[in-house]
Motif scaffolding. Structure first.
Motif, PDB file in Angstrom:
ATOM      1  N   ARG A   5      37.408  36.078  48.902  1.00 62.10           N
ATOM      2  CA  ARG A   5      36.402  36.957  49.512  1.00 62.10           C
ATOM      3  C   ARG A   5      36.398  36.800  51.024  1.00 62.10           C
ATOM      4  O   ARG A   5      36.291  37.785  51.768  1.00 62.10           O
ATOM      5  CB  ARG A   5      35.026  36.635  48.946  1.00 62.10           C
TER       6      ARG A   5
ATOM      7  N   PRO B  94      40.668  41.364  47.465  1.00 63.36           N
ATOM      8  CA  PRO B  94      39.759  41.823  46.415  1.00 63.36           C
ATOM      9  C   PRO B  94      39.849  40.968  45.160  1.00 63.36           C
ATOM     10  O   PRO B  94      40.939  40.522  44.774  1.00 63.36           O
ATOM     11  CB  PRO B  94      40.217  43.260  46.147  1.00 63.36           C
ATOM     12  N   VAL B  95      38.696  40.732  44.553  1.00 62.20           N
ATOM     13  CA  VAL B  95      38.607  39.953  43.320  1.00 62.20           C
ATOM     14  C   VAL B  95      38.348  40.931  42.173  1.00 62.20           C
ATOM     15  O   VAL B  95      37.372  41.681  42.195  1.00 62.20           O
ATOM     16  CB  VAL B  95      37.485  38.907  43.403  1.00 62.20           C
ATOM     17  N   ILE B  96      39.229  40.930  41.200  1.00 61.37           N
ATOM     18  CA  ILE B  96      39.125  41.812  40.041  1.00 61.37           C
ATOM     19  C   ILE B  96      38.952  40.940  38.803  1.00 61.37           C
ATOM     20  O   ILE B  96      39.756  40.041  38.546  1.00 61.37           O
ATOM     21  CB  ILE B  96      40.370  42.703  39.908  1.00 61.37           C
ATOM     22  N   TRP B  97      37.910  41.208  38.049  1.00 64.65           N
ATOM     23  CA  TRP B  97      37.578  40.412  36.869  1.00 64.65           C
ATOM     24  C   TRP B  97      37.938  41.179  35.611  1.00 64.65           C
ATOM     25  O   TRP B  97      37.829  42.402  35.573  1.00 64.65           O
ATOM     26  CB  TRP B  97      36.083  40.104  36.846  1.00 64.65           C
TER      27      TRP B  97
ATOM     28  N   HIS C 224      30.302  36.399  39.306  1.00 59.22           N
ATOM     29  CA  HIS C 224      30.793  37.768  39.461  1.00 59.22           C
ATOM     30  C   HIS C 224      29.768  38.620  40.194  1.00 59.22           C
ATOM     31  O   HIS C 224      28.579  38.552  39.911  1.00 59.22           O
ATOM     32  CB  HIS C 224      31.090  38.387  38.090  1.00 59.22           C
TER      33      HIS C 224
ATOM     34  N   ASP D 237      29.650  44.315  43.180  1.00 65.94           N
ATOM     35  CA  ASP D 237      30.566  45.126  43.979  1.00 65.94           C
ATOM     36  C   ASP D 237      32.034  44.771  43.729  1.00 65.94           C
ATOM     37  O   ASP D 237      32.915  45.212  44.471  1.00 65.94           O
ATOM     38  CB  ASP D 237      30.238  44.990  45.469  1.00 65.94           C
ATOM     39  N   GLU D 238      32.314  43.980  42.681  1.00 64.80           N
ATOM     40  CA  GLU D 238      33.679  43.623  42.320  1.00 64.80           C
ATOM     41  C   GLU D 238      34.037  44.269  40.978  1.00 64.80           C
ATOM     42  O   GLU D 238      33.234  44.281  40.041  1.00 64.80           O
ATOM     43  CB  GLU D 238      33.834  42.107  42.251  1.00 64.80           C
TER      44      GLU D 238
END
Length: 218
Positions: A69, A74-77, A117, A120-121
């Motif tokens: 971050r 970008p962090v994608i779960w 989490h 906004d992700e």
């Protein structure tokens, strides 16, 4: 040159044990995939599918998430969930030992709250092991302009390993977190890392990933 059995075996063994891909990790081209760090697998004692090693490595993965971050990666779960009444799931699963309990999710599953989490992700609900199977992940990554994926989460040799292979087949550079992935039998961790190291991914520890995101080098 004649290639002896000893020569080819030694070459393969070196690649499994020590091989390293040579691509560069650039933050502006990378995305962090956090695979299936959900109650089912990480919340202690909550389901028969609990992965204790995933619970133990979660603090290290949270630190990597925070660093990504900070450097605008970008962090994608993802979560492995019951989607579309199960009609989008490979039906062979029901015949495999992995599905040999009567336990069922009491509700739509969530990322384990301890992971942090953010709304906004991106959160992808997937119907099978690989995060690219019947999901918009490929489109999301291409819209973000990302060609490198950093794979973390659980299980190393199921959802994470499958996702890494799927990413490789789609032309992505794959970074695989050696100590920010976990599986249900820890003796299976290194054999999976060895295969990925030789043929699919750059396998690094979390602190190495963090350092390369700070200072990309070949």
């Amino acid at each position: 040159m004649t290639y002896t059995e000893e020569w080819v075996t030694a070459r393969a063994r070196t690649a499994y044990d020590q091989g390293q891909a040579t691509f560069e990790i650039r933050p502006e081209r990378s995305a962090l995939l956090v695979v299936d760090m959900q109650d089912e697998f990480v919340r202690p004692g909550w389901s028969p599918y609990w992965v204790p090693a995933a619970t133990r490595m979660a603090p290290r993965l949270r630190r990597l998430v925070r660093h990504c971050r900070d450097v605008d990666v970008p962090v994608i779960w993802t979560i492995f969930d019951d989607t579309h009444l199960g009609l989008d799931r490979p039906h062979a699963l029901r015949h495999l030992p992995h599905a040999d309990t009567d336990w069922r999710r009491p509700e739509p599953t969530h990322v384990w709250a301890e992971m942090g989490h953010r709304p906004d992700e991106v959160l992808i609900r997937k119907p099978s092991y690989g995060a690219f199977y019947d999901t918009p992940l490929d489109t999301i990554l291409r819209n973000l302009g990302r060609d490198t994926v950093i794979v973390t989460g659980t299980l190393t040799n199921y959802c994470c390993g499958t996702t890494a292979r799927q990413a490789y087949e789609r032309g992505y550079h794959v970074v695989f977190g050696a100590d920010v992935t976990a599986t249900d039998d820890e003796s299976r961790q290194e054999p999976e890392l060895a295969v990925l190291r030789k043929g699919f991914a750059l396998v690094l520890k979390a602190d190495e990933i963090t350092e390369r995101l700070r200072t990309p080098t070949l």
